[in-house]
Scaffold this motif. Structure first.
Motif, PDB file in Angstrom:
ATOM      1  N   MET A  60       0.842  -1.152   0.000  1.00 45.21           N
ATOM      2  CA  MET A  60       0.000   0.000   0.000  1.00 45.21           C
ATOM      3  C   MET A  60       0.901   1.233   0.000  1.00 45.21           C
ATOM      4  SD  MET A  60      -2.600   1.343   2.919  1.00 45.21           S
ATOM      5  CE  MET A  60      -4.109   0.614   2.411  1.00 45.21           C
ATOM      6  N   ASN A  61       0.630   2.164  -0.876  1.00 48.07           N
ATOM      7  CA  ASN A  61       1.381   3.412  -0.966  1.00 48.07           C
ATOM      8  C   ASN A  61       0.512   4.569  -0.492  1.00 48.07           C
ATOM      9  OD1 ASN A  61       3.602   2.171  -2.040  1.00 48.07           O
ATOM     10  ND2 ASN A  61       2.975   2.545  -4.149  1.00 48.07           N
ATOM     11  N   TYR A  62       1.130   5.476   0.208  1.00 49.09           N
ATOM     12  CA  TYR A  62       0.452   6.663   0.672  1.00 49.09           C
ATOM     13  C   TYR A  62       1.346   7.853   0.367  1.00 49.09           C
ATOM     14  CZ  TYR A  62      -1.359  10.183   3.855  1.00 49.09           C
ATOM     15  OH  TYR A  62      -1.847  11.347   4.382  1.00 49.09           O
ATOM     16  N   LYS A  63       0.827   8.859  -0.332  1.00 43.98           N
ATOM     17  CA  LYS A  63       1.618  10.031  -0.695  1.00 43.98           C
ATOM     18  C   LYS A  63       1.230  11.196   0.218  1.00 43.98           C
ATOM     19  CE  LYS A  63       3.233  11.102  -4.706  1.00 43.98           C
ATOM     20  NZ  LYS A  63       3.484  11.492  -6.079  1.00 43.98           N
ATOM     21  N   ASN A  64       2.217  11.739   0.898  1.00 45.82           N
ATOM     22  CA  ASN A  64       2.019  12.897   1.750  1.00 45.82           C
ATOM     23  C   ASN A  64       2.618  14.112   1.041  1.00 45.82           C
ATOM     24  OD1 ASN A  64       1.828  14.815   3.727  1.00 45.82           O
ATOM     25  ND2 ASN A  64       2.629  13.519   5.351  1.00 45.82           N
ATOM     26  N   HIS A  65       1.773  15.020   0.595  1.00 47.45           N
ATOM     27  CA  HIS A  65       2.248  16.188  -0.151  1.00 47.45           C
ATOM     28  C   HIS A  65       2.989  17.179   0.734  1.00 47.45           C
ATOM     29  CE1 HIS A  65       0.334  15.161  -3.920  1.00 47.45           C
ATOM     30  NE2 HIS A  65      -0.703  14.751  -3.217  1.00 47.45           N
ATOM     31  N   TRP A  66       2.611  17.277   1.985  1.00 48.46           N
ATOM     32  CA  TRP A  66       3.216  18.268   2.870  1.00 48.46           C
ATOM     33  C   TRP A  66       4.681  17.965   3.174  1.00 48.46           C
ATOM     34  CZ3 TRP A  66       0.681  22.561   3.054  1.00 48.46           C
ATOM     35  CH2 TRP A  66      -0.696  22.549   2.904  1.00 48.46           C
ATOM     36  N   LEU A  67       5.086  16.718   3.167  1.00 48.23           N
ATOM     37  CA  LEU A  67       6.476  16.386   3.466  1.00 48.23           C
ATOM     38  C   LEU A  67       7.426  16.707   2.311  1.00 48.23           C
ATOM     39  CD1 LEU A  67       6.208  13.043   5.446  1.00 48.23           C
ATOM     40  CD2 LEU A  67       6.754  15.312   6.299  1.00 48.23           C
ATOM     41  N   GLY A  68       6.893  16.956   1.128  1.00 49.58           N
ATOM     42  CA  GLY A  68       7.736  17.338   0.003  1.00 49.58           C
ATOM     43  C   GLY A  68       8.098  18.811  -0.007  1.00 49.58           C
ATOM     44  N   ILE A  69       7.402  19.605   0.803  1.00 47.03           N
ATOM     45  CA  ILE A  69       7.618  21.058   0.795  1.00 47.03           C
ATOM     46  C   ILE A  69       9.013  21.456   1.278  1.00 47.03           C
ATOM     47  CG2 ILE A  69       6.843  23.215   1.865  1.00 47.03           C
ATOM     48  CD1 ILE A  69       3.999  22.227   1.522  1.00 47.03           C
ATOM     49  N   PRO A  70       9.523  20.941   2.404  1.00 40.57           N
ATOM     50  CA  PRO A  70      10.853  21.399   2.842  1.00 40.57           C
ATOM     51  C   PRO A  70      11.972  21.122   1.832  1.00 40.57           C
ATOM     52  CG  PRO A  70       9.756  20.268   4.635  1.00 40.57           C
ATOM     53  CD  PRO A  70       8.921  20.065   3.407  1.00 40.57           C
ATOM     54  N   SER A  71      11.978  19.952   1.255  1.00 41.05           N
ATOM     55  CA  SER A  71      13.031  19.660   0.274  1.00 41.05           C
ATOM     56  C   SER A  71      12.869  20.517  -0.970  1.00 41.05           C
ATOM     57  CB  SER A  71      13.024  18.181  -0.088  1.00 41.05           C
ATOM     58  OG  SER A  71      11.805  17.822  -0.699  1.00 41.05           O
ATOM     59  N   GLY A  72      11.646  20.737  -1.408  1.00 42.13           N
ATOM     60  CA  GLY A  72      11.417  21.609  -2.563  1.00 42.13           C
ATOM     61  C   GLY A  72      11.824  23.041  -2.282  1.00 42.13           C
ATOM     62  N   PHE A  73      11.542  23.509  -1.071  1.00 41.96           N
ATOM     63  CA  PHE A  73      11.938  24.863  -0.679  1.00 41.96           C
ATOM     64  C   PHE A  73      13.459  25.016  -0.710  1.00 41.96           C
ATOM     65  CE2 PHE A  73      13.284  27.866   2.592  1.00 41.96           C
ATOM     66  CZ  PHE A  73      12.602  29.005   2.199  1.00 41.96           C
ATOM     67  N   LEU A  74      14.169  24.042  -0.147  1.00 38.12           N
ATOM     68  CA  LEU A  74      15.632  24.124  -0.122  1.00 38.12           C
ATOM     69  C   LEU A  74      16.232  24.052  -1.521  1.00 38.12           C
ATOM     70  CD1 LEU A  74      16.477  21.963   3.004  1.00 38.12           C
ATOM     71  CD2 LEU A  74      16.656  24.441   2.757  1.00 38.12           C
ATOM     72  N   ILE A  75      15.716  23.157  -2.337  1.00 38.35           N
ATOM     73  CA  ILE A  75      16.219  23.051  -3.713  1.00 38.35           C
ATOM     74  C   ILE A  75      15.956  24.339  -4.475  1.00 38.35           C
ATOM     75  CG2 ILE A  75      15.860  21.873  -5.920  1.00 38.35           C
ATOM     76  CD1 ILE A  75      15.384  19.310  -4.259  1.00 38.35           C
ATOM     77  N   GLY A  76      14.764  24.907  -4.298  1.00 39.67           N
ATOM     78  CA  GLY A  76      14.437  26.166  -4.969  1.00 39.67           C
ATOM     79  C   GLY A  76      15.285  27.327  -4.493  1.00 39.67           C
ATOM     80  N   ALA A  77      15.542  27.387  -3.184  1.00 40.17           N
ATOM     81  CA  ALA A  77      16.364  28.473  -2.649  1.00 40.17           C
ATOM     82  C   ALA A  77      17.801  28.384  -3.152  1.00 40.17           C
ATOM     83  CB  ALA A  77      16.335  28.451  -1.128  1.00 40.17           C
ATOM     84  N   VAL A  78      18.354  27.198  -3.136  1.00 36.43           N
ATOM     85  CA  VAL A  78      19.738  27.021  -3.609  1.00 36.43           C
ATOM     86  C   VAL A  78      19.840  27.321  -5.100  1.00 36.43           C
ATOM     87  CG1 VAL A  78      21.556  25.308  -3.969  1.00 36.43           C
ATOM     88  CG2 VAL A  78      20.380  25.430  -1.780  1.00 36.43           C
ATOM     89  N   SER A  79      18.880  26.849  -5.885  1.00 38.21           N
ATOM     90  CA  SER A  79      18.930  27.139  -7.322  1.00 38.21           C
ATOM     91  C   SER A  79      18.698  28.625  -7.584  1.00 38.21           C
ATOM     92  CB  SER A  79      17.916  26.286  -8.078  1.00 38.21           C
ATOM     93  OG  SER A  79      16.602  26.618  -7.674  1.00 38.21           O
ATOM     94  N   GLY A  80      17.886  29.282  -6.755  1.00 42.66           N
ATOM     95  CA  GLY A  80      17.701  30.725  -6.901  1.00 42.66           C
ATOM     96  C   GLY A  80      18.971  31.498  -6.588  1.00 42.66           C
TER      97      GLY A  80
END
Length: 78
Positions: A1-21
Motif C-alpha cells: 500500500m502506498n500513501y503520498k504525503n504532499h506536505w512532506l515534500g515542501i521542505p526539500s522543494g523549498f531548499l532546492i528552490g532556494a539554492v537554485s535561486g
C-alpha cells in the motif's frame, strides 16, 4: 500500500528552490559584471536579482515539492 504525503515534500522543494535561486543570482551577477561597464546600472540590476530570484526559486520549489510529495510504502506480511 502506498500513501503520498504532499506536505512532506515542501521542505526539500523549498531548499532546492532556494539554492537554485541563489545559484541563478550568482550567474546573473557574473553576466551583468561582464556585459555592463556602468557601475550604477550594474549594482541596481544585481540588487534587483537578489531581491527577486531566490524568493521566486523558493516559491517554485515549494510548489514543486508539494506536487511531488513524499511517498510512504507500507508492507504487510513481507
Amino acid at each position: 500500500m502506498n500513501y503520498k504525503n504532499h506536505w512532506l515534500g515542501i521542505p526539500s522543494g523549498f531548499l532546492i528552490g532556494a539554492v537554485s535561486g541563489i545559484a541563478t543570482t550568482y550567474l546573473i551577477s557574473l553576466i551583468i559584471k561582464k556585459n555592463v561597464k556602468d557601475y550604477h546600472i550594474q549594482t541596481n540590476d544585481f540588487y534587483y536579482s537578489i531581491i527577486t530570484v531566490p524568493p521566486l526559486g523558493s516559491l517554485i520549489g515549494t510548489i514543486w515539492g508539494w506536487l511531488n510529495g513524499y511517498t510512504y510504502t507500507y508492507q504487510f506480511n513481507p
